[in-house]
Design a protein around this motif. Structure first.
Motif, PDB file in Angstrom:
ATOM      1  N   THR A  19       0.819  -1.208   0.000  1.00  0.00           N
ATOM      2  CA  THR A  19       0.000   0.000   0.000  1.00  0.00           C
ATOM      3  C   THR A  19       0.853   1.258   0.000  1.00  0.00           C
ATOM      4  O   THR A  19       0.400   2.325  -0.436  1.00  0.00           O
ATOM      5  CB  THR A  19      -0.951   0.030   1.208  1.00  0.00           C
ATOM      6  N   TRP A  20       2.104   1.180   0.498  1.00  0.00           N
ATOM      7  CA  TRP A  20       2.966   2.361   0.499  1.00  0.00           C
ATOM      8  C   TRP A  20       3.595   2.631  -0.859  1.00  0.00           C
ATOM      9  O   TRP A  20       4.246   3.657  -1.066  1.00  0.00           O
ATOM     10  CB  TRP A  20       4.069   2.233   1.558  1.00  0.00           C
ATOM     11  N   CYS A  21       3.387   1.726  -1.792  1.00  0.00           N
ATOM     12  CA  CYS A  21       3.934   1.844  -3.145  1.00  0.00           C
ATOM     13  C   CYS A  21       2.855   2.410  -4.068  1.00  0.00           C
ATOM     14  O   CYS A  21       1.900   1.713  -4.418  1.00  0.00           O
ATOM     15  CB  CYS A  21       4.399   0.466  -3.615  1.00  0.00           C
ATOM     16  N   VAL A  22       2.999   3.675  -4.456  1.00  0.00           N
ATOM     17  CA  VAL A  22       1.981   4.340  -5.276  1.00  0.00           C
ATOM     18  C   VAL A  22       1.765   3.639  -6.618  1.00  0.00           C
ATOM     19  O   VAL A  22       0.617   3.385  -7.011  1.00  0.00           O
ATOM     20  CB  VAL A  22       2.336   5.828  -5.486  1.00  0.00           C
ATOM     21  N   PRO A  23       2.831   3.272  -7.362  1.00  0.00           N
ATOM     22  CA  PRO A  23       2.612   2.552  -8.623  1.00  0.00           C
ATOM     23  C   PRO A  23       1.882   1.221  -8.410  1.00  0.00           C
ATOM     24  O   PRO A  23       1.118   0.793  -9.272  1.00  0.00           O
ATOM     25  CB  PRO A  23       4.033   2.331  -9.160  1.00  0.00           C
ATOM     26  N   CYS A  24       2.123   0.581  -7.275  1.00  0.00           N
ATOM     27  CA  CYS A  24       1.438  -0.682  -6.968  1.00  0.00           C
ATOM     28  C   CYS A  24      -0.066  -0.452  -6.862  1.00  0.00           C
ATOM     29  O   CYS A  24      -0.874  -1.195  -7.436  1.00  0.00           O
ATOM     30  CB  CYS A  24       1.941  -1.277  -5.659  1.00  0.00           C
TER      31      CYS A  24
ATOM     32  N   ASN B 178       0.759  -9.244  -1.114  1.00  0.00           N
ATOM     33  CA  ASN B 178       1.004  -7.994  -0.414  1.00  0.00           C
ATOM     34  C   ASN B 178       2.162  -8.159   0.565  1.00  0.00           C
ATOM     35  O   ASN B 178       2.237  -9.170   1.269  1.00  0.00           O
ATOM     36  CB  ASN B 178      -0.246  -7.542   0.330  1.00  0.00           C
ATOM     37  N   ILE B 179       3.041  -7.154   0.633  1.00  0.00           N
ATOM     38  CA  ILE B 179       4.179  -7.255   1.544  1.00  0.00           C
ATOM     39  C   ILE B 179       4.217  -6.101   2.548  1.00  0.00           C
ATOM     40  O   ILE B 179       5.285  -5.737   3.039  1.00  0.00           O
ATOM     41  CB  ILE B 179       5.519  -7.350   0.781  1.00  0.00           C
ATOM     42  N   ASP B 180       3.056  -5.523   2.865  1.00  0.00           N
ATOM     43  CA  ASP B 180       3.018  -4.562   3.966  1.00  0.00           C
ATOM     44  C   ASP B 180       3.503  -5.257   5.234  1.00  0.00           C
ATOM     45  O   ASP B 180       3.093  -6.386   5.529  1.00  0.00           O
ATOM     46  CB  ASP B 180       1.593  -4.061   4.173  1.00  0.00           C
ATOM     47  N   THR B 181       4.330  -4.583   6.001  1.00  0.00           N
ATOM     48  CA  THR B 181       4.933  -5.217   7.173  1.00  0.00           C
ATOM     49  C   THR B 181       4.415  -4.676   8.500  1.00  0.00           C
ATOM     50  O   THR B 181       4.883  -5.092   9.558  1.00  0.00           O
ATOM     51  CB  THR B 181       6.465  -5.047   7.142  1.00  0.00           C
ATOM     52  N   ARG B 182       3.455  -3.755   8.469  1.00  0.00           N
ATOM     53  CA  ARG B 182       2.967  -3.181   9.720  1.00  0.00           C
ATOM     54  C   ARG B 182       1.514  -3.534   9.990  1.00  0.00           C
ATOM     55  O   ARG B 182       1.226  -4.505  10.660  1.00  0.00           O
ATOM     56  CB  ARG B 182       3.191  -1.666   9.707  1.00  0.00           C
ATOM     57  N   ASP B 183       0.591  -2.780   9.442  1.00  0.00           N
ATOM     58  CA  ASP B 183      -0.824  -2.992   9.715  1.00  0.00           C
ATOM     59  C   ASP B 183      -1.414  -3.977   8.713  1.00  0.00           C
ATOM     60  O   ASP B 183      -1.604  -3.635   7.547  1.00  0.00           O
ATOM     61  CB  ASP B 183      -1.556  -1.648   9.635  1.00  0.00           C
ATOM     62  N   PRO B 184      -1.711  -5.217   9.110  1.00  0.00           N
ATOM     63  CA  PRO B 184      -2.216  -6.218   8.173  1.00  0.00           C
ATOM     64  C   PRO B 184      -3.610  -5.904   7.643  1.00  0.00           C
ATOM     65  O   PRO B 184      -4.031  -6.467   6.621  1.00  0.00           O
ATOM     66  CB  PRO B 184      -2.222  -7.512   9.004  1.00  0.00           C
ATOM     67  N   GLU B 185      -4.331  -5.020   8.319  1.00  0.00           N
ATOM     68  CA  GLU B 185      -5.669  -4.676   7.859  1.00  0.00           C
ATOM     69  C   GLU B 185      -5.646  -3.614   6.761  1.00  0.00           C
ATOM     70  O   GLU B 185      -6.610  -3.480   6.001  1.00  0.00           O
ATOM     71  CB  GLU B 185      -6.524  -4.180   9.027  1.00  0.00           C
ATOM     72  N   LYS B 186      -4.560  -2.864   6.672  1.00  0.00           N
ATOM     73  CA  LYS B 186      -4.508  -1.760   5.708  1.00  0.00           C
ATOM     74  C   LYS B 186      -4.653  -2.239   4.273  1.00  0.00           C
ATOM     75  O   LYS B 186      -5.462  -1.680   3.505  1.00  0.00           O
ATOM     76  CB  LYS B 186      -3.212  -0.972   5.887  1.00  0.00           C
ATOM     77  N   PRO B 187      -3.910  -3.252   3.813  1.00  0.00           N
ATOM     78  CA  PRO B 187      -4.078  -3.715   2.431  1.00  0.00           C
ATOM     79  C   PRO B 187      -5.445  -4.327   2.178  1.00  0.00           C
ATOM     80  O   PRO B 187      -6.005  -4.171   1.085  1.00  0.00           O
ATOM     81  CB  PRO B 187      -2.953  -4.743   2.260  1.00  0.00           C
ATOM     82  N   LYS B 188      -5.998  -5.011   3.174  1.00  0.00           N
ATOM     83  CA  LYS B 188      -7.331  -5.575   3.004  1.00  0.00           C
ATOM     84  C   LYS B 188      -8.352  -4.466   2.817  1.00  0.00           C
ATOM     85  O   LYS B 188      -9.243  -4.562   1.965  1.00  0.00           O
ATOM     86  CB  LYS B 188      -7.699  -6.433   4.216  1.00  0.00           C
ATOM     87  N   ASN B 189      -8.229  -3.402   3.623  1.00  0.00           N
ATOM     88  CA  ASN B 189      -9.151  -2.276   3.513  1.00  0.00           C
ATOM     89  C   ASN B 189      -8.983  -1.551   2.184  1.00  0.00           C
ATOM     90  O   ASN B 189      -9.957  -1.070   1.601  1.00  0.00           O
ATOM     91  CB  ASN B 189      -8.951  -1.305   4.677  1.00  0.00           C
ATOM     92  N   PHE B 190      -7.742  -1.490   1.707  1.00  0.00           N
ATOM     93  CA  PHE B 190      -7.495  -0.857   0.408  1.00  0.00           C
ATOM     94  C   PHE B 190      -8.250  -1.591  -0.694  1.00  0.00           C
ATOM     95  O   PHE B 190      -8.921  -0.974  -1.532  1.00  0.00           O
ATOM     96  CB  PHE B 190      -6.002  -0.823   0.095  1.00  0.00           C
ATOM     97  N   LEU B 191      -8.121  -2.904  -0.724  1.00  0.00           N
ATOM     98  CA  LEU B 191      -8.812  -3.693  -1.750  1.00  0.00           C
ATOM     99  C   LEU B 191     -10.326  -3.547  -1.629  1.00  0.00           C
ATOM    100  O   LEU B 191     -11.032  -3.421  -2.637  1.00  0.00           O
ATOM    101  CB  LEU B 191      -8.411  -5.161  -1.634  1.00  0.00           C
ATOM    102  N   LYS B 192     -10.809  -3.547  -0.398  1.00  0.00           N
ATOM    103  CA  LYS B 192     -12.247  -3.409  -0.167  1.00  0.00           C
ATOM    104  C   LYS B 192     -12.750  -2.052  -0.625  1.00  0.00           C
ATOM    105  O   LYS B 192     -13.769  -1.953  -1.334  1.00  0.00           O
ATOM    106  CB  LYS B 192     -12.559  -3.613   1.314  1.00  0.00           C
TER     107      LYS B 192
END
Length: 222
Positions: free
Chosen positions: A109-114, A139-153
């Motif tokens: 999620t911290w990768c804008v092109p991603c 996904n390789i976010d290493t901090r908040d595991p909910e952040k990428p899930k919320n992004f996709l949602k």
């Protein structure tokens, strides 16, 4: 911005440089630079992967337009058996997809092109995903595991399966064989786990150019 885990702190500081290189390379034809600097290193020469090289050579004319950045395999390389988890926390490995053509994508999620690339990956999965092909976006976010899930949602990206590696070891494993220099990274893999082609940076995977290339690369399921 979170970095990728590494045993040396200095490596994390180099990550923004690597990401910037991907962004700059997209504008100046990064495929050639990436191929010289990374994709032709550490080729294992696995005889079982010669078929993937032959396939790469056959479909190379299709790597143009929206997927012109794809560097086709020129030496047989079996990818590491990447280990990660599914949405329920169940262990998964790349070998779980044996017999299917796979587009492995590493994103964060911290990768804008991603983030910008994800709708295109969703489109590709929607159009071609099935018994013979799947987009495996890890996904390789290493901090908040909910952040990428919320992004996709929030982005209404529901067709992509959710896979994650909170330690980002998948990045290090691909980097070790010269297939990951920055983010995002995508590797087209045949049914034997062998590299067909690799691209550094985003691509318009939902385009007609990408669809034609992936269709040509697809193999029947076992």
């Amino acid at each position: 911005m979170p970095g990728l885990p590494s045993p040396r702190p200095a490596a994390a500081r180099r990550i923004p440089i690597a990401i910037a290189a991907v962004a700059i390379g997209a504008a100046i034809g990064f495929a050639g630079v990436y191929g010289i600097g990374g994709l032709h290193r550490n080729a294992s020469g696995d005889p079982a992967c010669r078929g993937a090289v032959d396939l790469a050579r056959k479909i190379a004319p299709l790597a143009h337009g929206e997927v012109a950045g794809l560097t086709m395999a020129t030496a047989p390389l079996r990818l590491p058996d990447l280990a990660f988890e599914d949405a329920g926390g169940k262990p998964k490995k790349l070998s779980d997809w044996r017999g299917r053509t796979v587009l492995v994508n590493l994103w964060a999620t911290w990768c804008v092109p991603c983030r910008k690339e994800m709708p295109a990956l969703e489109s590709l999965q929607t159009r071609l995903g099935g018994a013979n092909f799947e987009v495996v976006a890890i996904n390789i976010d290493t901090r908040d595991p909910e952040k990428p899930k919320n992004f996709l949602k929030d982005a209404h990206l529901t067709r992509l399966g959710y896979y994650s590696d909170e330690k980002a070891k998948v990045f290090q494993d691909l980097k070790a064989v010269g297939r990951a220099l920055g983010m995002p990274t995508s590797v087209l893999v045949d049914g034997q786990g062998c590299e067909i082609g690799t691209i550094a940076g985003p691509a318009e995977w939902g385009s007609d150019d990408a669809i034609k290339l992936i269709k040509a690369a697809m193999q029947p399921a076992d």
